[in-house]
Structures are given as structure tokens and as C-alpha cells.
Design an enzyme around this catalytic site. Sequence first.
Site, mmCIF file in Angstrom:
data_model
loop_
_atom_site.group_PDB
_atom_site.id
_atom_site.type_symbol
_atom_site.label_atom_id
_atom_site.label_comp_id
_atom_site.label_asym_id
_atom_site.label_seq_id
_atom_site.Cartn_x
_atom_site.Cartn_y
_atom_site.Cartn_z
ATOM 1 N N ASP A 10 0.082 34.908 1.112
ATOM 2 C CA ASP A 10 -0.970 36.146 1.165
ATOM 3 C C ASP A 10 -1.357 35.430 3.114
ATOM 4 O OD1 ASP A 10 -4.248 34.304 0.780
ATOM 5 O OD2 ASP A 10 -1.794 33.299 1.052
ATOM 6 N N ASP A 15 0.121 30.191 5.721
ATOM 7 C CA ASP A 15 1.221 30.754 5.325
ATOM 8 C C ASP A 15 2.057 30.489 6.724
ATOM 9 O OD1 ASP A 15 -1.862 32.251 3.727
ATOM 10 O OD2 ASP A 15 0.312 32.063 2.537
HETATM 11 O O1 RIB Z 1 -8.151 27.178 -0.320
HETATM 12 C C1 RIB Z 1 -7.065 27.046 0.975
HETATM 13 C C2 RIB Z 1 -6.112 28.511 1.063
HETATM 14 O O2 RIB Z 1 -6.718 29.632 0.994
HETATM 15 C C3 RIB Z 1 -4.906 28.564 1.671
HETATM 16 O O3 RIB Z 1 -3.571 29.200 1.045
HETATM 17 C C4 RIB Z 1 -5.314 29.581 2.857
HETATM 18 O O4 RIB Z 1 -3.978 30.307 3.468
HETATM 19 C C5 RIB Z 1 -6.536 30.478 1.837
HETATM 20 O O5 RIB Z 1 -5.201 31.682 1.221
#
Ligand code: RIB
Length: 319
Positions: A10, A15
Amino acid sequence: MMKKLILDVDTGVDDAQAIMMALAAPNVEILGITCTHGNTILQNILKNTLRVLKVCNRLDIPVYPGFNEPLLGRKVHVAGDFHGKDGLGDVPDPDAPGLQLLQEMNAVQAIISIVSKYPGEVSLVATGPLTNLALAVKMDPTLPTKLKGLYIMGGNIESRGNTTACGEFNFLADPEAAYIVLDCYTCPTTIASWEFSCRNSLPWSFCDTWLAQKTPKARFMESISAHTRKIAQTDRFQKELVAGPGFNTCDTYAVAAAICDNLVTESEEVAVTVELEGQHTRGMMVLDYIDVLHKKHKVTILKKIDIEVFKQLLINALK
Ligand code: RIB
């Protein structure tokens, strides 16, 4: 032996860091990137993923659009402003690739098709809400038997939350999907939890050195992460941290575990599930140490990694 991966992302800032880490690893072949709702709306996530591939000169890697909302169809929790409204720090990118580069096939079909093409060879790394993965196993219940491994950034091991008191964002953004994935994926499964990522965060001084590399990738990362770095060092955010201030690149821990066999120095095997009903605990990961759930499948919960190995993987990501 090349490691074949599918990344389900996402694309927010961490990411992006995770994708760049995987792309820089000489022993890794990314067969596809599937996108899910999460850090921002799906449209932005798709665009952000293409932007990351462009800066890495890897627009040859197929990107598949996934679902833009959780299974129950009500987006209760959004990532707010942590990654910026657009998910990559709200930095204008007039040369961003267009969405015409996306694949026609959707993420769920892509996961099933790619894994079925290489039975036993592909590992799936999930760094966002697990909606695509849940739908994939519902469409093809044999999927886990064809997967080499599953690596997840998400959930919590001591009920610590970063979005609600007991909710980590990825599991909280689609608790039903997380429940289905932890119930149906019986392949070797490794989980990098919120508390684990906090406890294995890096000094901010390392982040400064990391971003100071004289490369286009470092300049890109410096620009898209400026907003997040600022927020991560505010008092409000410090409350979420489990182990004090630090540069927490959350998603990269799941990728690092998938690509580097000598990274993990301490882990434990335990049966897990996800709470769906609790007023305060919905989305929380439940660890069953006393076998009341009678679950045969145990997952690997990451505890400690070789930090120097991890740092090198990050440095390589921006070279
Ligand atoms: O809690 C951390 C996650 O939430 C990570 O994947 C960050 O990208 C957010 O999506």
C-alpha cells in the site's frame, strides 16, 4: 538460487523503502507487485508504486490493481497524514508514470496465477492491509499449498497499537482479511509486528547517512520521506513507539526477512489469530501460547535481527 517474490503493498514511504530494498537484492526476482488500499487511496498507491519503479529503472515489473476497501466495505481507519495525503510525502512529481502502465489483470487473479505458475517457488510479502491475500485464498483455497512462504508486516505481539490503543494499522485497516489470512495460509509464515519493528528501529543518525548517499535513489527517498521523518519525531508520534525514538522503516523488515537467510537472530513459533469484536481490541493479533485455539499451524514471530546486516540491505536499496 534466485528468490521469487510477489510484493503486496500500500505504497506509502516505508513500502517504497521495502520495494527498493527488494529491487536492489541480487538474489531476488520480483514477479509482480500487487497493490491494496491502505496508506492512501488505491489510485495514489498505484501511482506511487510506479514512481518507485521508475526511479529504480524497473518499470518492466508488472503492477496489478487490487481492492480499494476492506472486506466489510467500510473504511474505518485511514493512515491519516503520516505518509502525506498522496502517500509519498506530497512531493510534486510532474514526470510520474501514468496509470496506463498498470496491468489489466487484478491483484487477486495475479497472485493466484503467478503462484500457480511456479508452485513451491514463490514467497508473498505483504506490507499493507491483507484484503488481496484474503480474497486470493477464498478464490483458490489451494493457494497456500503452492506458496513457498508468506511474510507479513503487521499485527502486534503485546497489544500495542499505532492507530488505536490495541490496533496496528495494517491489521486494523481490514481485521477480517487479517483473520482469514492467519487462519487459511498454512504455508511457512513470518510476521514482523509493530513492536518488533519499534524494537529494531535504527538511530536517526543512520538515516541521515543513508539519505546522504550521492545517488538519484537517495535523493528521491530524501524528498518523499521528509514529511514522514518530521512527523515521526514529534511528541505525538513518540507516544506510539514501543522502544523510544528511532528510524522505523516498518515494511522493510518483512522484505529483509524474505530475502536474507541470515538476518533473523531470534524468533518464536506460536499460533495466532485476530480479534474481530473487541471495542478496544478489534484488529489486535492474539498469540495463543496455551493452545486453547487448538491451531496446528504456528507462525514465526520475529524478535531480533542482525542490525548490521539490515543496515547494509537498506544502504544497498539506495545505491
Ligand atoms: O503499522 C505500520 C504499517 O502501517 C506499515 O505497513 C505502514 O506502511 C502503514 O501501512
